[in-house]
Design a protein around this motif. Structure first.
Motif, PDB file in Angstrom:
ATOM      1  N   ASN A 222      -1.201   5.965  -6.246  1.00 21.34           N
ATOM      2  CA  ASN A 222      -1.936   6.535  -5.128  1.00 21.34           C
ATOM      3  C   ASN A 222      -1.158   6.429  -3.835  1.00 21.34           C
ATOM      4  O   ASN A 222      -1.163   7.359  -3.024  1.00 21.34           O
ATOM      5  N   SER A 223      -0.469   5.295  -3.631  1.00 21.54           N
ATOM      6  CA  SER A 223       0.273   5.176  -2.379  1.00 21.54           C
ATOM      7  C   SER A 223       1.383   6.209  -2.327  1.00 21.54           C
ATOM      8  O   SER A 223       1.568   6.890  -1.317  1.00 21.54           O
ATOM      9  N   PHE A 226      -0.159   9.628  -1.650  1.00 23.16           N
ATOM     10  CA  PHE A 226      -0.559   9.793  -0.251  1.00 23.16           C
ATOM     11  C   PHE A 226       0.656  10.030   0.641  1.00 23.16           C
ATOM     12  O   PHE A 226       0.634  10.885   1.527  1.00 23.16           O
TER      13      PHE A 226
ATOM     14  N   GLU B   8      -6.607  -2.990  -4.300  1.00 26.86           N
ATOM     15  CA  GLU B   8      -6.237  -2.511  -2.971  1.00 26.86           C
ATOM     16  C   GLU B   8      -5.054  -3.282  -2.425  1.00 26.86           C
ATOM     17  O   GLU B   8      -4.227  -2.742  -1.685  1.00 26.86           O
ATOM     18  N   PHE B  12      -1.747  -1.729  -0.565  1.00 27.72           N
ATOM     19  CA  PHE B  12      -1.155  -2.091   0.717  1.00 27.72           C
ATOM     20  C   PHE B  12       0.227  -2.671   0.547  1.00 27.72           C
ATOM     21  O   PHE B  12       1.124  -2.473   1.373  1.00 27.72           O
ATOM     22  N   LEU B  15       2.611   0.111   0.483  1.00 27.32           N
ATOM     23  CA  LEU B  15       2.867   0.681   1.801  1.00 27.32           C
ATOM     24  C   LEU B  15       3.748  -0.239   2.634  1.00 27.32           C
ATOM     25  O   LEU B  15       4.645   0.216   3.353  1.00 27.32           O
ATOM     26  N   THR B 113       1.008   5.479   9.027  1.00 28.15           N
ATOM     27  CA  THR B 113       0.382   5.425   7.712  1.00 28.15           C
ATOM     28  C   THR B 113      -0.184   4.039   7.446  1.00 28.15           C
ATOM     29  O   THR B 113      -1.333   3.874   7.036  1.00 28.15           O
ATOM     30  N   PHE B 117      -4.150   3.553   7.366  1.00 20.92           N
ATOM     31  CA  PHE B 117      -4.922   3.195   6.184  1.00 20.92           C
ATOM     32  C   PHE B 117      -5.684   1.909   6.409  1.00 20.92           C
ATOM     33  O   PHE B 117      -6.823   1.755   5.972  1.00 20.92           O
ATOM     34  N   HIS B 118      -5.056   0.974   7.126  1.00 19.52           N
ATOM     35  CA  HIS B 118      -5.775  -0.259   7.395  1.00 19.52           C
ATOM     36  C   HIS B 118      -7.002   0.019   8.248  1.00 19.52           C
ATOM     37  O   HIS B 118      -8.101  -0.483   7.976  1.00 19.52           O
ATOM     38  N   LEU B 120      -8.657   2.720   8.424  1.00 22.31           N
ATOM     39  CA  LEU B 120      -9.660   3.386   7.591  1.00 22.31           C
ATOM     40  C   LEU B 120     -10.468   2.364   6.823  1.00 22.31           C
ATOM     41  O   LEU B 120     -11.695   2.438   6.740  1.00 22.31           O
ATOM     42  N   HIS B 121      -9.769   1.356   6.266  1.00 23.85           N
ATOM     43  CA  HIS B 121     -10.484   0.337   5.522  1.00 23.85           C
ATOM     44  C   HIS B 121     -11.395  -0.468   6.436  1.00 23.85           C
ATOM     45  O   HIS B 121     -12.482  -0.890   6.033  1.00 23.85           O
TER      46      HIS B 121
END
Lengths: 551, 175, 297
Positions: A222-223, A226, B8, B12, B15, B113, B117-118, B120-121
């Motif tokens: 998924n990462s 995205f 999750e 992270f 990322l 990004t 995303f953080h 958003l969470h």
């Protein structure tokens, strides 16, 4: 509308589609059996589509300089064939079998999170629909099923197909994560109180370990998805080398997901085979603990091998060697399992039913696939043969010879339980022989094609020595497979029209799902049989010689 | 919930790996880092950490059946969360004015990004907390144990991830 | 001199350590009553300590070979503690405060603390080693630059080894408590080891892949001197170091997990059942059923 939900009566069957609001009862269902059945239908539907795509590919490649479809269309077809078969056929089929069977096998009445179960299914559905919608929106994705940049970036592929691929896979990925969460919690919290964790049927244990694999692998996918989406839609620079990004990073992310993914597809098939072979050899599995422990070994090691998909990108020799070593090591637990399965059959009283046929074909063909995989772990061989048809042969041997044969064995084995009717053995034999002969004809020859130099994904090829005849026979094999599948679908169709005549345990098997009527009522178990070993129904039938007591 | 958080965490982690990769393994110079206001973001970080503490006390109050205290602390948690988001938005707007965007270069991309995303969470967490807060006024005077435990773990996870992100994005460039 | 001669030269093997470890072994034999397998285990632990500290391997350390340091860390942090714990008799901790740690019941926050100590040892040990290496050679190691002759080089290597060994013992304690009925349950143990493996892998990956980055790009075979028998370029050396951390490290954890699981399947009645609440979804506590403990290893 009232919030009161009527509890299912003891003898209430699954709702029929024909009754009032029957279709709504299925669409809104949170019952694991209905969802499992819907997953299987989804897989079947997409299998037909993916299979037709495969037929087009083989037709296009049957002889040199063929122009059946345009190169553009060909790229879309092979990308969609790979994506469909992996994410919309194999994953839903295996998750569907798990959703249906896990609660039944552990003595539970449903999964831990029924609504999450439904959510996962519909997300998978939605992802598939979105993926195929791309054809109506300017063309399907055409950068291959693993979507490497720079080809998948906006400047090289400006049609929206790749975006649909990215979003579609994000959705199916979220669905799979939900299903995995459900599996782990169900197995940990909803077992019959007497069933300890080390007494689980092997199918349940493998789905349990598999669920952890899914939880860890899908976020990596998924990462990457995205980031690629951000690149394409918001002009980010993650994978574009010219502006500082790194196309190699996508490969790392994708294969860090991709390699566990192939084990995600293989482990449930191993679980199915571990159920089928003992029942039809009339012996308990040989070395339960080794099979169970090696499953965990495979799961853990699968994270340390991904760069064997990247031997040709220029990582240094030191790094390559370590990945080669770990890739060879991961063959050991799998080989151990094959020995255990053969050991189960040894001195057993073999019943040659259709599930057993497929299980034996699995043993042979998956082993062949595994061997070609090990040959790839040797780095110089990989340098020569990667991205040729040798690789195509390898992946099809493990995916079809492994996962798909496992699924066929599982479907023939559990069809009586799910629908109350046994599939026709005569038609099953036709299906089996047509498919297995066709499969081996198609893909065995591709090993040779790869070794004489035919690259994968090419649209057509010149008239080189032997290329024409090997490709032609490969395509003939595909035709056999097509016919075999047609027989299979006909079998399902005609069997579903017959009346329900099957008893609760037609195969004389031993795990808990065979203690309930076929098909099970909405409420699985009113009373759970006593569980004191890994074969509770054997203990019930043979009180004079029960299995060793484990609790 | 723990399983979802583990999952999750992998997301992270991926990322952050991308971000670390761009910083340390390529020859590009980090253009975003020198424009970041560490002190201001640090203050907002303190708000987020404080919200974790108020949530811990809120849960304790609930388990001890002190409903008014629970509601007050829950509201405080939500408030602190919102303050954090406002700080983030503020920062984004400041960077935007300096023309640092998602598409500027790889550092712009990875910064937005990761923090995006953080954020958003965090927003999802605030929504979950608000639901917990809201239903405590209705007929259901008691929030179920599993609900508050789940949201509690989730919120702490969001906090811990932010600490890692803060370290890698804000503090590391200064070292 | 070539590698074989290097290893065969007696002056590279430390005699004081040999004698010291021999005395420890004799003390063990005299003071503790254990099974044969446990004696073998303790002997192997001492052997690996000797290899790490007193053999030519430790001499190679002086050349600043990254991969050798990594090998030493692997032995001391991972291999030796497990062997030592396995060699201890189960009644050893009965009278001490450590007896209060019973990991098979609801694991407390203590588990997390033990795990973190292990993780800190690994990350901290590496940071320290990188700093020392950097100050010895004057090269930036993975972005860490320490000036030559800084105070870090004066930290005795033995102290670091000792701390690392102690941290390794703490980390392995929940999994390999000498009293097997107090150990963490099997599935939870596998998760404990896997998460540690993950943290190891991240660092190993970082080390391996940063080898080709700017700071190590001087492909000068930096460490080939007249006395160093193993010629390696800086880049290859660092890559091997990272990969040692990762591949053999993870395989070691996988083997440990296999051992734990196989034993769990072998003897289900005598192992304590772990209540299935590792992943809690409710606060209703379940009773655990405690069976007697029988095994020592």
């Amino acid at each position: 509308m009232s919030l009161y939900i009527k509890m299912p009566e003891e003898n209430e069957p699954l709702p029929s589609l024909k009754r009032a609001r029957g279709k709504l009862l299925w669409i809104s269902s949170v019952d694991h059996k209905q969802l499992g059945i819907m997953y299987l239908w989804l897989a079947l539907f997409f299998f037909i589509i993916g299979g037709l795509q495969a037929m087009i590919i083989r037709a296009q490649l049957s002889w040199p300089e063929n122009h059946l479809v345009s190169p553009e269309m060909y790229s879309q077809i092979f990308t969609m064939h790979g994506t469909t078969m992996i994410f919309l056929v194999l994953m839903p089929a295996l998750i569907g079998l798990g959703t249906y069977l896990i609660p039944l096998m552990i003595g539970a009445n449903d999964m831990a999170f029924p609504r999450l179960n439904a959510f996962s299914f519909w997300m998978t559905c939605m992802g598939g629909v979105l993926l195929y919608f791309s054809f109506l929106a300017g063309g399907g994705p055409k950068a291959g099923w693993f979507n490497y940049p720079p080809l998948s970036e906006m400047n090289y592929t400006s049609t929206a197909g790749v975006d649909y691929y990215l979003v579609g896979l994000i959705l199916t990925g979220i669905g799979s994560i939900g299903a995995a969460l459900n599996f782990v919690t169900t197995v940990l919290c909803m077992r019959s109180p007497e069933m300890k964790l080390n007494m689980l049927p092997l199918f349940v244990w493998m789905m349990f370990v598999n669920a952890f694999l899914m939880l860890a692998a899908f976020p990596l996918l998924n990462s990457g998805l995205f980031l690629n989406l951000l690149d394409r839609q918001f002009d980010a620079h993650f994978f574009i080398p010219s502006s500082g990004g790194s196309a190699l990073l996508w490969q790392h992310f994708f294969w860090a997901f991709g390699h566990p993914e192939v084990y995600i597809l293989a482990l449930p098939a191993f679980g199915i085979i571990s159920e089928v072979i003992p029942v039809f050899s009339r012996r308990p599995i040989f070395g339960y603990k080794f099979v169970a422990a090696s499953t965990v070994a495979i799961a853990l090691l699968s994270y340390s091998v991904w760069a064997h998909h990247m031997f040709t990108v220029g990582l240094s020799n030191a790094v390559n060697s370590f990945f080669a070593i770990s890739s060879m090591l991961i063959g050991i637990p799998t080989g151990l399992k094959v020995i255990n399965w053969i050991g189960t059959m040894y001195k057993g009283s073999i019943r040659l039913t259709i599930p057993m046929f497929f299980a034996i074909a699995f043993l042979i063909d998956f082993t062949l696939g595994g061997l070609s995989g090990i040959s790839f772990a040797i780095v110089p061989i990989d340098w020569q043969l990667t991205d040729t048809y040798y690789l195509v042969a390898h992946i099809h041997y493990v995916f079809l010879g492994g996962s798909l044969f496992g699924i066929f064995a599982g479907i023939y084995y559990w069809f009586p339980k799910i629908s109350g009717r046994k599939l026709s053995k005569r038609l099953g034999k036709w299906h089996f022989w047509l498919f297995v002969i066709g499969f081996n004809l198609t893909f065995f020859l591709q090993h040779i094609l790869g070794m004489i130099g035919m690259p994968r994904r090419i649209y057509t090829y010149p008239d080189l020595p032997y290329w024409k005849v090997l490709n032609l026979f490969s395509s003939i094999g595909a035709f056999f497979m097509f016919t075999g599948m047609a027989v299979f679908f006909w079998n399902i169709y005609t069997t579903l029209k017959k009346p329900r005549t099957v008893t609760s345990n037609p195969w004389n098997a031993w795990t808990l799902e065979w203690a309930v009527p076929s098909p099970p009522n909405l409420k699985n178990f009113v009373e759970i049989p006593p569980v004191h070993s890994r074969r509770p129904l054997w203990d019930l039938d043979h009180p004079d010689k029960p299995d060793k007591r484990l609790n | 919930m723990l399983l979802l958080i583990a999952s999750e965490a992998f997301f992270f982690m991926a990322l952050i790996i991308a971000y670390v990769y761009y910083r340390n393994f390529t020859n590009a110079t980090d253009t975003v880092a020198k424009n970041l206001d560490v002190v201001k973001t640090g203050i907002f970080t303190l708000f987020l950490i404080a919200s974790s503490f108020t949530l811990i006390f809120s849960k304790k109050a609930l388990l001890n059946e002190k409903y008014v205290l629970y509601k007050i602390l829950m509201a405080t948690t939500i408030l602190f969360g919102i303050v954090f988001i406002i700080g983030q938005v503020n920062e984004y707007m400041g960077l935007y004015k300096k023309q640092i965007t998602l598409s500027q270069d790889i550092f712009g991309s990875s910064f937005f990004t990761l923090t995006g995303f953080h954020g958003l969470h965090v927003i999802l967490g605030i929504i979950a907390l608000s639901i917990l807060f809201g239903i405590s006024f209705g007929k259901l005077k008691i929030v179920s144990i599993s609900a508050i435990q789940g949201v509690d773990i989730y919120w702490h996870f969001v906090d811990v991830v932010w600490l890692f992100v803060f370290y890698f994005v804000y503090i590391n460039p200064l070292l | 001199m070539n590698v074989l001669n290097y290893f065969l030269d007696a002056s590279h093997w430390s005699l004081p350590w040999l004698i010291g470890l021999g005395l420890v072994f004799i003390g063990y034999l005299l003071l503790l009553r254990t099974a044969i397998l446990q004696k073998v285990s303790f002997f192997s632990a001492l052997l690996f300590i000797y290899i790490t500290i007193g053999s030519p391997v430790s001499q190679l350390n002086n050349f600043g070979l990254h991969s050798v340091i990594m090998l030493q860390q692997f032995f001391i942090l991972m291999l030796v503690p497990v062997l030592i714990l396995k060699s201890l008799p189960s009644e050893l901790f009965k009278e001490t405060r450590l007896a209060s740690f019973n990991f098979s019941k609801n694991p407390s926050y203590a588990i997390v603390a033990f795990w973190i100590i292990g993780a800190i040892a690994m990350w901290g040990g590496h940071l320290l080693s990188a700093a020392i290496l950097s100050s010895k050679t004057g090269v930036a190691i993975c972005g860490i630059v320490v000036s030559k002759g800084s105070w870090i080089t004066h930290i005795p290597g033995i102290l670091i080894m000792g701390l690392v060994l102690w941290a390794g013992l703490i980390f392995s304690f929940p999994i390999f408590h000498p009293d097997s009925s107090k150990r963490l349950a099997p599935v939870a143990s596998v998760i404990y080891l896997f998460t540690a493996c993950l943290s190891c892998s991240l660092l190993g990956l970082y080390v391996a892949f940063s080898a080709s980055a700017a700071s190590a790009a001087e492909a000068v075979p930096f460490f080939t001197t007249l006395r160093n028998p193993i010629p390696l370029s800086v880049r290859t050396d660092q890559e091997i170091a990272g990969m040692i951390m990762w591949v053999p490290g993870c395989i070691f954890y996988v083997v440990l997990s296999m051992g734990i699981l196989l034993r769990w399947y072998n003897d289900p009645i005598t192992e304590t059942e772990k209540n299935p609440e590792t992943i809690k979804t409710s606060t209703i506590p379940k009773k655990t059923i405690q069976y007697g403990n029988t095994e020592q290893i």
